[in-house]
Design an enzyme around this catalytic site. Structure first.
Site: not given
Ligand code: NI
Length: 186
Positions: A46, A51, A94, A136-137, A140
């Site tokens: 992912g 990022q 991550c 989790h994403e 972000h």
């Molecule tokens: Ni991550």
């Protein structure tokens, strides 16, 4: 398609709150293509746009196992609309915090609404790895990292390690290339 550089802790941009996508257009599709290429190369399962330094609410994912056919997923403006009371624990990693893994407890199921690459709205209910990865994403896109859920002691240690590494390498990416993709959630 082009590989993009993945931001690594302690890069402050990882703490930015991403902006909603307002137009599903050619430049967005190019971003998504690049994100998939970057995510597969890492390898990870992912990736959120921030990022790769783009503060837009875009997430790519592929949870297929190594030998299974790829099943790419794209979530534009993803938003959690419901969380289960039941929790599950998963060892998370991550791509922005390479080679660091820790168990994180999160709701075991979530409902998420999002747009697809045609700009069409969807809502799904996710369990298992998909539920963990989505949370989790989406974190972000809000500037939240999985280390925010671990103890302060552990978080301080990992921050120290990455600050030291950043000083040493001046921006180089210390990625191992033989990691199982399932470990690097994204
Ligand atoms: Ni991550």
């Amino acid at each position: 398609m082009a590989l993009r550089d993945i931001l690594i802790l302690p890069d402050k941009r990882l703490r930015l709150k991403s902006e909603p996508v307002t137009a599903v257009d050619k430049s967005l599709r190019k971003l998504v293509d690049d994100m998939f290429e970057t995510m597969y190369a890492a390898p990870g399962i992912g990736l959120a746009a921030i990022q790769v330094g783009v503060p837009q609410r875009v997430v790519t994912m592929n949870l297929a196992k190594k030998d299974d056919p790829p099943s790419p997923l794209v979530f534009i403006n993803p938003e959690v609309t419901w969380k289960a009371d039941e929790k599950s624990t998963y060892e998370e990693g991550c791509l922005s915090i390479p080679e660091y893994y820790e168990e994180v407890e999160r709701p075991a199921a979530v409902r998420v609404k999002y747009l697809d690459l045609e700009g069409k709205p969807h809502e799904i209910e996710a369990t298992g790895l998909l539920a963990t990865c989505l949370q989790h994403e989406i974190d972000h896109t809000n500037g939240v990292l999985f280390i925010d859920y671990i103890s302060k002691l552990k978080r301080d240690m990992v921050m120290k390690r990455f600050k030291k590494a950043a000083k040493k390498t001046e921006g180089a990416t210390p990625l191992a290339d033989d990691k199982e993709p399932s470990h690097h959630i994204g």
